[in-house]
Design a protein around this motif. Structure first.
Motif, PDB file in Angstrom:
ATOM      1  N   LEU A  14       0.826  -1.201   0.000  1.00 22.18           N
ATOM      2  CA  LEU A  14       0.000   0.000   0.000  1.00 22.18           C
ATOM      3  C   LEU A  14       0.867   1.261   0.000  1.00 22.18           C
ATOM      4  O   LEU A  14       0.578   2.232  -0.697  1.00 22.18           O
ATOM      5  CB  LEU A  14      -0.924   0.003   1.221  1.00 22.18           C
ATOM      6  CG  LEU A  14      -2.086  -0.985   1.165  1.00 22.18           C
ATOM      7  CD1 LEU A  14      -2.672  -1.189   2.560  1.00 22.18           C
ATOM      8  CD2 LEU A  14      -3.172  -0.504   0.202  1.00 22.18           C
ATOM      9  N   ASP A  15       1.945   1.216   0.781  1.00 18.71           N
ATOM     10  CA  ASP A  15       2.858   2.357   0.830  1.00 18.71           C
ATOM     11  C   ASP A  15       3.489   2.589  -0.532  1.00 18.71           C
ATOM     12  O   ASP A  15       3.581   3.727  -1.009  1.00 18.71           O
ATOM     13  CB  ASP A  15       3.944   2.098   1.889  1.00 18.71           C
ATOM     14  CG  ASP A  15       4.946   3.236   1.968  1.00 18.71           C
ATOM     15  OD1 ASP A  15       4.561   4.346   2.383  1.00 18.71           O
ATOM     16  OD2 ASP A  15       6.119   3.021   1.611  1.00 18.71           O
ATOM     17  N   GLU A  20       3.984   6.011  -5.240  1.00 14.15           N
ATOM     18  CA  GLU A  20       4.124   6.070  -6.694  1.00 14.15           C
ATOM     19  C   GLU A  20       2.998   6.874  -7.340  1.00 14.15           C
ATOM     20  O   GLU A  20       3.234   7.625  -8.295  1.00 14.15           O
ATOM     21  CB  GLU A  20       4.171   4.654  -7.272  1.00 14.15           C
ATOM     22  CG  GLU A  20       5.466   3.915  -6.943  1.00 14.15           C
ATOM     23  CD  GLU A  20       5.572   2.568  -7.657  1.00 14.15           C
ATOM     24  OE1 GLU A  20       4.676   2.242  -8.471  1.00 14.15           O
ATOM     25  OE2 GLU A  20       6.555   1.841  -7.392  1.00 14.15           O
ATOM     26  N   CYS A  21       1.779   6.739  -6.844  1.00 12.85           N
ATOM     27  CA  CYS A  21       0.657   7.509  -7.388  1.00 12.85           C
ATOM     28  C   CYS A  21       0.873   9.004  -7.191  1.00 12.85           C
ATOM     29  O   CYS A  21       0.641   9.821  -8.103  1.00 12.85           O
ATOM     30  CB  CYS A  21      -0.653   7.090  -6.733  1.00 12.85           C
ATOM     31  SG  CYS A  21      -1.342   5.522  -7.321  1.00 12.85           S
ATOM     32  N   LEU A  22       1.332   9.392  -6.011  1.00  8.86           N
ATOM     33  CA  LEU A  22       1.526  10.806  -5.723  1.00  8.86           C
ATOM     34  C   LEU A  22       2.686  11.384  -6.528  1.00  8.86           C
ATOM     35  O   LEU A  22       2.595  12.491  -7.054  1.00  8.86           O
ATOM     36  CB  LEU A  22       1.746  11.005  -4.225  1.00  8.86           C
ATOM     37  CG  LEU A  22       0.480  10.871  -3.386  1.00  8.86           C
ATOM     38  CD1 LEU A  22       0.809  10.667  -1.922  1.00  8.86           C
ATOM     39  CD2 LEU A  22      -0.422  12.097  -3.552  1.00  8.86           C
ATOM     40  N   ILE A  23       3.778  10.646  -6.624  1.00  6.91           N
ATOM     41  CA  ILE A  23       4.915  11.118  -7.408  1.00  6.91           C
ATOM     42  C   ILE A  23       4.517  11.255  -8.885  1.00  6.91           C
ATOM     43  O   ILE A  23       4.868  12.227  -9.549  1.00  6.91           O
ATOM     44  CB  ILE A  23       6.122  10.176  -7.245  1.00  6.91           C
ATOM     45  CG1 ILE A  23       6.687  10.292  -5.821  1.00  6.91           C
ATOM     46  CG2 ILE A  23       7.206  10.507  -8.273  1.00  6.91           C
ATOM     47  CD1 ILE A  23       7.812   9.320  -5.513  1.00  6.91           C
ATOM     48  N   ALA A  24       3.739  10.292  -9.395  1.00  2.45           N
ATOM     49  CA  ALA A  24       3.276  10.362 -10.778  1.00  2.45           C
ATOM     50  C   ALA A  24       2.370  11.565 -11.013  1.00  2.45           C
ATOM     51  O   ALA A  24       2.263  12.066 -12.133  1.00  2.45           O
ATOM     52  CB  ALA A  24       2.528   9.080 -11.141  1.00  2.45           C
ATOM     53  N   SER A  25       1.735  12.048  -9.938  1.00  2.00           N
ATOM     54  CA  SER A  25       0.853  13.212 -10.043  1.00  2.00           C
ATOM     55  C   SER A  25       1.606  14.526  -9.944  1.00  2.00           C
ATOM     56  O   SER A  25       1.033  15.588 -10.216  1.00  2.00           O
ATOM     57  CB  SER A  25      -0.215  13.147  -8.944  1.00  2.00           C
ATOM     58  OG  SER A  25      -0.975  11.973  -9.042  1.00  2.00           O
ATOM     59  N   ASP A  30       9.434  13.224  -0.663  1.00  6.19           N
ATOM     60  CA  ASP A  30       9.275  13.476   0.770  1.00  6.19           C
ATOM     61  C   ASP A  30       7.808  13.703   1.125  1.00  6.19           C
ATOM     62  O   ASP A  30       7.299  13.147   2.106  1.00  6.19           O
ATOM     63  CB  ASP A  30      10.107  14.690   1.196  1.00  6.19           C
ATOM     64  CG  ASP A  30      11.604  14.407   1.206  1.00  6.19           C
ATOM     65  OD1 ASP A  30      11.981  13.215   1.161  1.00  6.19           O
ATOM     66  OD2 ASP A  30      12.393  15.371   1.251  1.00  6.19           O
ATOM     67  N   SER A  31       7.122  14.522   0.329  1.00  7.90           N
ATOM     68  CA  SER A  31       5.711  14.786   0.586  1.00  7.90           C
ATOM     69  C   SER A  31       4.883  13.518   0.410  1.00  7.90           C
ATOM     70  O   SER A  31       3.965  13.247   1.193  1.00  7.90           O
ATOM     71  CB  SER A  31       5.192  15.872  -0.357  1.00  7.90           C
ATOM     72  OG  SER A  31       5.801  17.120  -0.095  1.00  7.90           O
ATOM     73  N   ALA A  32       5.213  12.735  -0.597  1.00 11.07           N
ATOM     74  CA  ALA A  32       4.475  11.508  -0.870  1.00 11.07           C
ATOM     75  C   ALA A  32       4.601  10.518   0.285  1.00 11.07           C
ATOM     76  O   ALA A  32       3.637   9.820   0.631  1.00 11.07           O
ATOM     77  CB  ALA A  32       4.974  10.871  -2.164  1.00 11.07           C
ATOM     78  N   ARG A  33       5.772  10.454   0.898  1.00 20.56           N
ATOM     79  CA  ARG A  33       5.979   9.497   1.989  1.00 20.56           C
ATOM     80  C   ARG A  33       5.224   9.917   3.253  1.00 20.56           C
ATOM     81  O   ARG A  33       4.698   9.073   3.987  1.00 20.56           O
ATOM     82  CB  ARG A  33       7.464   9.308   2.262  1.00 20.56           C
ATOM     83  CG  ARG A  33       8.181   8.640   1.097  1.00 20.56           C
ATOM     84  CD  ARG A  33       9.489   7.996   1.448  1.00 20.56           C
ATOM     85  NE  ARG A  33      10.069   7.329   0.275  1.00 20.56           N
ATOM     86  CZ  ARG A  33       9.685   6.151  -0.183  1.00 20.56           C
ATOM     87  NH1 ARG A  33       8.719   5.481   0.441  1.00 20.56           N
ATOM     88  NH2 ARG A  33      10.255   5.613  -1.249  1.00 20.56           N
ATOM     89  N   VAL A  34       5.171  11.206   3.539  1.00 16.89           N
ATOM     90  CA  VAL A  34       4.361  11.679   4.666  1.00 16.89           C
ATOM     91  C   VAL A  34       2.895  11.360   4.406  1.00 16.89           C
ATOM     92  O   VAL A  34       2.172  10.868   5.279  1.00 16.89           O
ATOM     93  CB  VAL A  34       4.547  13.193   4.886  1.00 16.89           C
ATOM     94  CG1 VAL A  34       3.566  13.701   5.952  1.00 16.89           C
ATOM     95  CG2 VAL A  34       5.980  13.506   5.301  1.00 16.89           C
ATOM     96  N   MET A  35       2.454  11.646   3.191  1.00 20.50           N
ATOM     97  CA  MET A  35       1.078  11.379   2.796  1.00 20.50           C
ATOM     98  C   MET A  35       0.741   9.905   2.955  1.00 20.50           C
ATOM     99  O   MET A  35      -0.321   9.537   3.475  1.00 20.50           O
ATOM    100  CB  MET A  35       0.912  11.799   1.338  1.00 20.50           C
ATOM    101  CG  MET A  35      -0.493  11.772   0.812  1.00 20.50           C
ATOM    102  SD  MET A  35      -1.346  13.301   1.146  1.00 20.50           S
ATOM    103  CE  MET A  35      -2.621  12.658   2.208  1.00 20.50           C
ATOM    104  N   SER A  36       1.638   9.035   2.503  1.00 16.34           N
ATOM    105  CA  SER A  36       1.403   7.601   2.566  1.00 16.34           C
ATOM    106  C   SER A  36       1.276   7.120   4.008  1.00 16.34           C
ATOM    107  O   SER A  36       0.406   6.298   4.324  1.00 16.34           O
ATOM    108  CB  SER A  36       2.537   6.847   1.866  1.00 16.34           C
ATOM    109  OG  SER A  36       2.338   5.458   1.954  1.00 16.34           O
ATOM    110  N   ASP A  37       2.124   7.632   4.888  1.00 12.70           N
ATOM    111  CA  ASP A  37       2.067   7.223   6.291  1.00 12.70           C
ATOM    112  C   ASP A  37       0.691   7.511   6.876  1.00 12.70           C
ATOM    113  O   ASP A  37       0.097   6.676   7.574  1.00 12.70           O
ATOM    114  CB  ASP A  37       3.156   7.950   7.087  1.00 12.70           C
ATOM    115  CG  ASP A  37       3.319   7.404   8.497  1.00 12.70           C
ATOM    116  OD1 ASP A  37       2.717   6.358   8.810  1.00 12.70           O
ATOM    117  OD2 ASP A  37       4.053   8.022   9.296  1.00 12.70           O
ATOM    118  N   VAL A 351       0.841   3.689 -13.070  1.00 17.77           N
ATOM    119  CA  VAL A 351       1.492   3.076 -11.903  1.00 17.77           C
ATOM    120  C   VAL A 351       1.070   1.613 -11.814  1.00 17.77           C
ATOM    121  O   VAL A 351      -0.043   1.252 -12.205  1.00 17.77           O
ATOM    122  CB  VAL A 351       1.083   3.842 -10.618  1.00 17.77           C
ATOM    123  CG1 VAL A 351       1.506   3.099  -9.370  1.00 17.77           C
ATOM    124  CG2 VAL A 351       1.659   5.247 -10.638  1.00 17.77           C
ATOM    125  N   ALA A 352       1.948   0.774 -11.283  1.00 17.78           N
ATOM    126  CA  ALA A 352       1.634  -0.648 -11.130  1.00 17.78           C
ATOM    127  C   ALA A 352       0.443  -0.842 -10.201  1.00 17.78           C
ATOM    128  O   ALA A 352       0.324  -0.175  -9.177  1.00 17.78           O
ATOM    129  CB  ALA A 352       2.846  -1.404 -10.580  1.00 17.78           C
TER     130      ALA A 352
END
Length: 361
Positions: A14-15, A20-25, A30-37, A351-352
């Motif tokens: 899920l992480d 990957e979805c956020l980076i593709a957007s 760094d922001s994507a990893r905070v968001m994922s958490d 994204v996969a």
């Protein structure tokens, strides 16, 4: 146990998917990893209304330029020893929220209390993530936000305040804690969305249609009822709580307020949401806080339940039970319709797709 037919997905997968979805957007890593958490934690705790199911909202906001996906940092506008005002610079809500709560924690450790208000932010996900962030460091934590989801008060048919969620966490002993995480409406907006995704009706008392009349049709919902529902059931108290949150978030920070906040999933203007974070060091008050807190928790858990109920819970216990289930399953269970929805987003973003750890039987 997981319901038959539910699909199990590991937290690691899920992480990967969220990042990957956020980076593709267009978000920074760094922001994507905070968001994922924040999103994966919500699902792990059983709050699917604020978890990975929200990924389309964040990715679409970034893609259309309505939310800044990175490259900036929140700004401290003014501060004192115990307070701060933060401008989120239209960054992703969890990025702004973590930054602000970290400042509140630092101030609580030095001054005994830290209060931080925020403007210029976006939807920050599950409120409990921020209060728990403080509780993990032995502090009492509170987090609240005004909202772009719609509340319709007990004597009105037009939108007024948002769902305006609030959370408080207080540490007990040996990792135990009290974790209240609630909206000021009867339910969170996401619960209506989940019922709609599963082709289910909603219970009476949850919502109203465009005419301000109570509805059980998830597709007809135009607004949520305040906590308590109709006036005779004390709905005015939920309305009052929501306004209290509005004072501490938008009014105190200078953010957009109540019905003037853009509507959920619309892109006509930046959200400019307001948040408020509090961190309190219990050592600044009477000694032995965690012992007394644990006594309070244990006293209520040990009460005799009413007939037909198995046990008495305190706030945070249902989440603990869900986390234990996820640990047993080796992942988080999802309805097949949710996976279909998430796979569609992955396809659109290149994204996969999510890899399923297992299928419950």
């Amino acid at each position: 146990m997981a319901a038959a037919g539910e699909i199990i997905v590991s937290r690691t997968e899920l992480d990967r998917y969220v990042v990957e979805c956020l980076i593709a957007s267009g978000a920074s890593e760094d922001s994507a990893r905070v968001m994922s958490d924040v999103l994966v934690t919500a699902d792990y705790r059983g709050h699917y209304t604020h978890g990975v199911n929200r990924i389309d909202v964040y990715t679409s906001d970034i893609k259309c330029g309505m939310t800044c996906g990175g490259g900036l940092h929140p700004t401290v506008v003014k501060e004192t020893v115990a307070t701060a005002l933060i401008d989120g610079n239209n960054l992703l809500g969890p990025v702004v929220g973590k930054y602000a709560m970290d400042i509140a924690i630092q101030k609580a450790k030095s001054a005994g209390v830290g209060i931080v208000t925020v403007r210029g932010s976006n939807h920050f996900g599950i409120a409990g993530w921020y209060s728990l962030h403080a509780a993990k460091q032995g502090l009492l934590g509170m987090a609240m936000t005004n909202s772009d989801k719609v509340m319709v008060p007990t004597r009105a048919k037009e939108r007024s305040l948002g769902t305006n969620p609030i959370s408080m966490s207080a540490p007990g002993k040996d990792g135990d804690n009290f974790v209240l995480d609630m909206a000021c409406t009867t339910v969170a907006w996401g619960k209506v969305e989940m019922r709609k995704a599963k082709d289910e009706t909603i219970p009476r008392g949850w919502a109203v249609d465009s005419a301000g009349q109570e509805t059980t049709d998830a597709s007809a919902v135009a607004g949520l009822q305040p906590l308590g529902g109709q006036e005779q059931n004390s709905g005015y108290k939920g309305y009052g709580l929501a306004m209290m949150v509005e004072v501490l978030t938008s009014v105190l920070s200078g953010a957009e307020m109540c019905a003037f906040v853009r509507k959920w999933k619309s892109h006509e203007k930046p959200a400019n949401l307001g948040h408020c974070f509090l961190a309190i060091d219990p050592d600044a008050f009477a000694d032995g806080f965690t012992d007394r807190m644990q006594d309070l928790i244990d006293h209520n858990r040990n009460l005799e339940p009413v007939e037909g109920e198995r046990d008495v819970l305190v706030a945070g216990d249902p989440e603990r039970q869900h986390m234990a289930l996820c640990d047993k399953l080796g992942g988080i269970p999802y309805h097949p319709n949710q996976i279909t929805f998430l796979d569609g987003i992955a396809k659109d973003l290149g994204v996969a797709r999510l890899q399923h750890a297992s299928l419950s039987s």
